[in-house]
Design an enzyme around this catalytic site. Structure first.
Site, PDB file in Angstrom:
ATOM      1  CB  THR A 196      17.868  46.608  41.625  1.00  0.00           C
ATOM      2  OG1 THR A 196      18.108  45.357  42.257  1.00  0.00           O
ATOM      3  CG2 THR A 196      19.184  47.161  41.129  1.00  0.00           C
ATOM      4  N   GLY A 226      23.847  40.035  46.354  1.00  0.00           N
ATOM      5  CA  GLY A 226      23.059  39.773  45.157  1.00  0.00           C
ATOM      6  C   GLY A 226      23.815  40.059  43.889  1.00  0.00           C
ATOM      7  CG  ASP A 227      21.540  41.165  40.379  1.00  0.00           C
ATOM      8  OD1 ASP A 227      21.488  42.030  39.491  1.00  0.00           O
ATOM      9  OD2 ASP A 227      20.669  41.075  41.259  1.00  0.00           O
ATOM     10  N   GLY A 247      15.883  42.390  39.535  1.00  0.00           N
ATOM     11  CA  GLY A 247      15.024  41.221  39.622  1.00  0.00           C
ATOM     12  C   GLY A 247      15.563  40.172  40.563  1.00  0.00           C
TER      13      GLY A 247
END
Length: 326
Positions: A196, A226-227, A247
């Site tokens: 990221t 994802g986040d 992460g």
């Protein structure tokens, strides 16, 4: 108010055997992005404009995993995601499954500014991009020779590879070539590393903003999100602070990591670095991640529980730091 502050990151979980040349290239890019943001802040550009500007620069350079240079899906294509948040009134925009938009972070900004929604994905996001006239390119633009090689390695290992930057030569010295006890959602993975990019800013008016962009995981399943585009998980900005995470996306999602920094500042009365340290230590549930943060008081902080994190930060009083390791 303590003046402006800025932080950038290029991922957490750096392979300790990453060649020095790659380390230097990464630090040069982070320095360039910091200087770009510093110049914009000195010109009184609002925080929300600065984070978009800096993340666009990170997306354009193939060194990190966003925009050009994004990790490849199991089918050898690129699916990108990004989010942006303005601490003023907590306005936000996010996109996922983007395959042709040259700068996903700017499309996320347009979702925030020009649509009635906060989040658009896949064909809907692509159609909105064309309606807004943003620059689009063929999916091949995002694919690098290096990432094609790493996808081949991932498929041969029948796993997800997190460090898409490990060179194909000398794998016997890299953690991609050894067994790992790490797991994601209970399933084993081979190696953990950056996935990221992000930027957080507080401007001279004390307004915070955050932006995050990624190509996701090497050899990820088609449609995986994802986040990074999830407000409160990978990205958050409010009155107190701005946060961008990197992460293990699934762990960041479970811990709503970015929002948690603001929450413990608000409800536990912690300072910025105290909040970052608390969240990294107490909210990852054995996951691995890092984050950068700024406060409305002009403070900057970062934290990670991995072998390293590509990051840089600067404040109005002249402090500037670019680093990878602890």
């Amino acid at each position: 108010m303590g003046g402006w502050a800025i932080a950038v990151h290029g991922g957490a979980g750096v392979d300790p055997n990453l060649p020095l040349e790659r380390q230097e290239e990464a630090k040069q890019l982070l320095t360039r992005c910091l200087n770009l943001g510093i110049s914009a802040l000195r010109s009184n550009l609002p925080a929300i404009d600065v984070v978009e500007l800096v993340v666009r620069e990170l997306e354009t350079d193939p060194i990190f995993n966003s925009g050009r240079g994004s990790a490849l899906t199991e089918q050898g294509t690129v699916e990108m995601e990004a989010s942006i948040m303005d601490g003023q009134k907590r306005r936000c925009g996010a996109v996922s499954g983007v395959t042709t938009v040259k700068n996903p972070i700017s499309l996320a900004r347009l979702v925030m500014d020009k649509s009635p929604h906060s989040y658009l994905a896949f064909s809907g996001a692509e159609e909105f991009a064309r309606q807004q006239g943003v620059e689009v390119v063929d999916n091949k633009y995002f694919i690098t020779k290096e990432n094609v090689g790493m996808l081949k390695l991932a498929k041969e290992a029948k796993t997800i590879l997190f460090d898409y930057r490990i060179p194909a030569v000398g794998l016997d010295t890299c953690s991609a070539g050894v067994d790992s006890p790490l797991v994601m959602n209970g399933l084993p993975i081979s190696v953990y590393a950056p996935e990221t990019v992000g930027c957080v800013v507080v401007d001279g008016q004390g307004h915070c903003a955050a932006a995050t962009s990624t190509g996701g995981l090497m050899n990820k399943m088609m449609g995986r999100i994802g986040d990074s585009p999830l407000i409160g998980a990978g990205t958050y900005a409010g009155d107190l602070c701005g946060v961008s995470c990197t992460g293990e996306g699934e762990a960041i999602i479970r811990g709503t990591l970015a929002r948690e920094v603001a929450a413990v500042m608000e409800y536990k009365g912690l300072g910025l670095q105290e909040a970052v340290d608390f969240v990294i230590k107490e909210r990852l549930d054995e996951g691995y991640a890092g984050l950068i943060a700024v406060s409305r008081n002009g403070e900057v902080a970062y934290g990670f529980n991995t072998t390293g994190m590509f990051r840089g930060c600067a404040t109005e009083d002249g402090f500037m730091e670019v680093g990878i390791w602890e």
